[in-house]
Design an enzyme around this catalytic site. Sequence first.
Site, PDB file in Angstrom:
ATOM      1  N   ARG A  57       0.728  -1.257   0.142  1.00  0.00           N
ATOM      2  CA  ARG A  57       0.049  -0.035   0.195  1.00  0.00           C
ATOM      3  C   ARG A  57       1.017   1.218   0.119  1.00  0.00           C
ATOM      4  NH1 ARG A  57      -1.885   1.145   6.201  1.00  0.00           N
ATOM      5  NH2 ARG A  57      -0.342  -0.004   7.293  1.00  0.00           N
ATOM      6  N   SER A 113      -5.125   4.851   5.606  1.00  0.00           N
ATOM      7  CA  SER A 113      -4.843   3.718   5.705  1.00  0.00           C
ATOM      8  C   SER A 113      -4.524   3.122   4.404  1.00  0.00           C
ATOM      9  CB  SER A 113      -5.916   2.716   6.166  1.00  0.00           C
ATOM     10  OG  SER A 113      -6.308   3.017   7.301  1.00  0.00           O
ATOM     11  N   GLU A 163     -19.002   3.085   0.250  1.00  0.00           N
ATOM     12  CA  GLU A 163     -18.439   2.490  -0.713  1.00  0.00           C
ATOM     13  C   GLU A 163     -19.084   2.227  -2.238  1.00  0.00           C
ATOM     14  OE1 GLU A 163     -18.744   1.291   1.920  1.00  0.00           O
ATOM     15  OE2 GLU A 163     -16.783   1.746   2.987  1.00  0.00           O
ATOM     16  N   PHE A 199     -14.252  -4.271   1.508  1.00  0.00           N
ATOM     17  CA  PHE A 199     -15.518  -3.403   1.094  1.00  0.00           C
ATOM     18  C   PHE A 199     -15.391  -3.161  -0.553  1.00  0.00           C
ATOM     19  CE2 PHE A 199     -14.011  -1.969   5.461  1.00  0.00           C
ATOM     20  CZ  PHE A 199     -14.788  -2.795   6.221  1.00  0.00           C
ATOM     21  N   ASP A 245      -7.431  -6.654  13.401  1.00  0.00           N
ATOM     22  CA  ASP A 245      -8.905  -6.252  13.094  1.00  0.00           C
ATOM     23  C   ASP A 245      -9.842  -7.549  12.922  1.00  0.00           C
ATOM     24  OD1 ASP A 245      -8.638  -3.603  13.548  1.00  0.00           O
ATOM     25  OD2 ASP A 245      -8.749  -3.064  11.330  1.00  0.00           O
ATOM     26  N   ARG A 268      -1.777  -4.682   3.763  1.00  0.00           N
ATOM     27  CA  ARG A 268      -1.456  -3.686   5.196  1.00  0.00           C
ATOM     28  C   ARG A 268      -0.222  -3.817   5.570  1.00  0.00           C
ATOM     29  NH1 ARG A 268      -1.613  -4.055  10.819  1.00  0.00           N
ATOM     30  NH2 ARG A 268      -2.066  -2.197  11.718  1.00  0.00           N
TER      31      ARG A 268
HETATM   32  C1  LIG Z   1     -18.119  -0.541   5.335  1.00  0.00           C
HETATM   33  C2  LIG Z   1     -17.065  -0.145   6.006  1.00  0.00           C
HETATM   34  N1  LIG Z   1     -16.388   0.759   5.516  1.00  0.00           N
HETATM   35  C3  LIG Z   1     -15.293   1.283   6.156  1.00  0.00           C
HETATM   36  C4  LIG Z   1     -14.978   0.968   7.217  1.00  0.00           C
HETATM   37  C5  LIG Z   1     -13.696   1.438   7.964  1.00  0.00           C
HETATM   38  N2  LIG Z   1     -13.899   2.375   9.161  1.00  0.00           N
HETATM   39  C6  LIG Z   1     -13.976   1.658  10.323  1.00  0.00           C
HETATM   40  S1  LIG Z   1     -14.291   2.940  11.430  1.00  0.00           S
HETATM   41  C7  LIG Z   1     -14.707   4.157  10.405  1.00  0.00           C
HETATM   42  C8  LIG Z   1     -15.048   5.414  10.970  1.00  0.00           C
HETATM   43  C9  LIG Z   1     -16.248   5.322  11.643  1.00  0.00           C
HETATM   44  O1  LIG Z   1     -16.652   6.798  12.069  1.00  0.00           O
HETATM   45  P1  LIG Z   1     -18.134   6.837  12.833  1.00  0.00           P
HETATM   46  O2  LIG Z   1     -18.923   6.081  12.471  1.00  0.00           O
HETATM   47  O3  LIG Z   1     -18.096   8.174  13.332  1.00  0.00           O
HETATM   48  O4  LIG Z   1     -17.452   6.033  14.266  1.00  0.00           O
HETATM   49  P2  LIG Z   1     -16.882   6.779  15.661  1.00  0.00           P
HETATM   50  O5  LIG Z   1     -16.545   8.310  15.560  1.00  0.00           O
HETATM   51  O6  LIG Z   1     -17.884   6.491  16.561  1.00  0.00           O
HETATM   52  O7  LIG Z   1     -15.689   5.912  16.051  1.00  0.00           O
HETATM   53  C10 LIG Z   1     -14.206   3.685   9.103  1.00  0.00           C
HETATM   54  C11 LIG Z   1     -14.306   4.400   7.975  1.00  0.00           C
HETATM   55  C12 LIG Z   1     -15.861   0.134   7.804  1.00  0.00           C
HETATM   56  N3  LIG Z   1     -15.426  -0.692   8.956  1.00  0.00           N
HETATM   57  N4  LIG Z   1     -16.786  -0.506   7.198  1.00  0.00           N
END
Ligand SMILES: Cc1ncc(C[n+]2csc(CCOP(=O)(O)OP(=O)(O)O)c2C)c(N)n1
Lengths: 318, 279
Positions: free
Chosen positions: A13, A40, A61, A86, A120, A170
Amino acid sequence: MTKNTAKKNTATREAYGEALVELGRENRNIVVLDADLSKSTKTEMFAKEFPERFFNMGIAEQNMMGTAAGLAASGKIPFVSTFAVFATGRAFDQVRNSIAYPGLNVKIAATHAGITVGQDGASHQSVEDIAIMRAIPGMTVINPADAVEAKAAVKAAALMEGPVYIRLGRHKVPVVFDEEKYEFKSGKGVVLQEGGDVTIIATGIMVAQALEASKLLSEKGIKAKVVNIHTIKPLDEDLIIECAKQTKAIITAEEHSITGGLGSAVAEVVSERFPVPVKRVGIKDRFGQSGLPEELLKLYNLTAEDIASAAAELIRKK
Amino acid sequence: MNDINFLKKIALQVRKDIVEMTYHAGSGHPGGSLSAVEIMVSLYFSVMKVDPKNPDWEDRDRFVLSKGHACPVLYSVLARKGFFSPEDLKTLRKFGSHLQGHPSRLKTPGVEVSAGSLGQGLSVANGIAIGAKMLNKDIRVYCLMGDGEIQEGSVWEAAMTAGHRKLDNLVAIVDYNNLQIDGWVEDVKGLAPLADKWRSFRWHVIGIDGHDFDQILSAFNEAEQTKGCPTVILAETVKGKGISFMENKAEWHGKAPNRQEYIEALEELGFLKGGESID
Ligand SMILES: Cc1ncc(C[n+]2csc(CCOP(=O)(O)OP(=O)(O)O)c2C)c(N)n1
Ligand SMILES: [Mg+2]
């Protein structure tokens, strides 16, 4: 082609992020889309230099893939990034029906593929993305072995016409190739080492393991041919058949399910054109789980030792 | 009042657990776990009927953690409630642990739904709510989502379904901490006016301070009294709440504290005062 001097381990990456920046400087039509994972996936590097050509679509996505299709339809060359689960899972139908069916020029560069995602756990570890992408008509599927190959593949993809899936990791992995001498030819397998007893056909991060395995085998007097298949589709069928004829036994190795990935692709060709024993090293109909990459590679039997013992066993069956 | 002091005490313990778990794991998601502490403690220690001795009790209320990355807060609350030993918390994300990096229904007692891919939990919660109605059971279903998460289109498919089907046994909670990974939600892709969006999908909307137990408990009570439509609680929170160097910082979304930060965090929470060892 293989490099002797040990270079620092690098994640593919990282190479993707660097390649994007270079592409952005060379070609104003390159645009990049991400879904809240730009740190990431490393598209952040492009975003910093070309903010007007970077689109953070938020956590959406499917919408991102559709938007990329539209950008391609208006002459841009979109690189779309998120995690492999995703990109290929969540957004599958957009990839199939909005991108691939109309033959649009979208490059899907998906990171965090395979179980080496690590802690993860299963929800984030794609073990079936190659199978999914390979099943889509007209989709080119590339799985680079190291940072050198990843960079070259990303640059080559920008020059290709039509949809391309590039699988990136990763985890930091060994650099196998020499940047100065490396040349990427899409659709062409690369013989990394000659040997007449068995062929190990590997892809992605398993290429380094395959080379290690061949050393272990040579200690036992077994000469293994090692082939790197960076392009899983279109597959270099002629090279694979040549290997089948020459060594009469084939091991495949991939950090992916043995259902539908490289192993399946090789078995399909070999069984149709020149049947010889094939053994697939890969993940066996299981989800991943949390753990350190090295712990997981061991648990899922994806080490050089696993390849070597599969090869030794297969030779006995010849 | 006594009741709230009790909840506050647990919340403090849960914050400590979150810091400790991610420190020992060397990775994980403290920010979005800390923002949801009061909501989660309210649910498990006051609002929901659950039985830790019988996690599969068929009349239990159901909780769906749609923002699966915040599992440290869920694991801590489940452990403190008695679903499994708090000792297990230190195995978070480790090889062989039942506490996976994202919740796994097959591995952890008390986890109702596997999660990790954002935007899917509300649909599952709808299904559970519909199932409960079909059984004529008085089961309430709670689903916690992130504010970044609700950028997913599938959330709005589920929202439309629940509104249309009048799922008044369902409560969605949005952890409105204003941050996602790449920065402020309003910068990445804005949600405002969020209450109007849910209302137009036929939901009853309650806005609260998501760290105030009084407001949280009365919102859940109001949700229970609301018939004929689902309720969403928009809980304004602070990502990283309680650990000042983590508060309102996107970088603490998915990063573990190092040893020094871990000690600082415990001190700020009021632990380590007697000079006790952290190991
Ligand atoms: C479908 C999907 N896309 C991307 C991710 C990667 N991801 C994990 S947490 C996150 C951000 C989440 O933000 P939010 O919903 O505001 O959570 P919080 O601030 O409560 O931690 C992302 C993009 C994922 N887990 N699932
Ligand atoms: Mg948030």
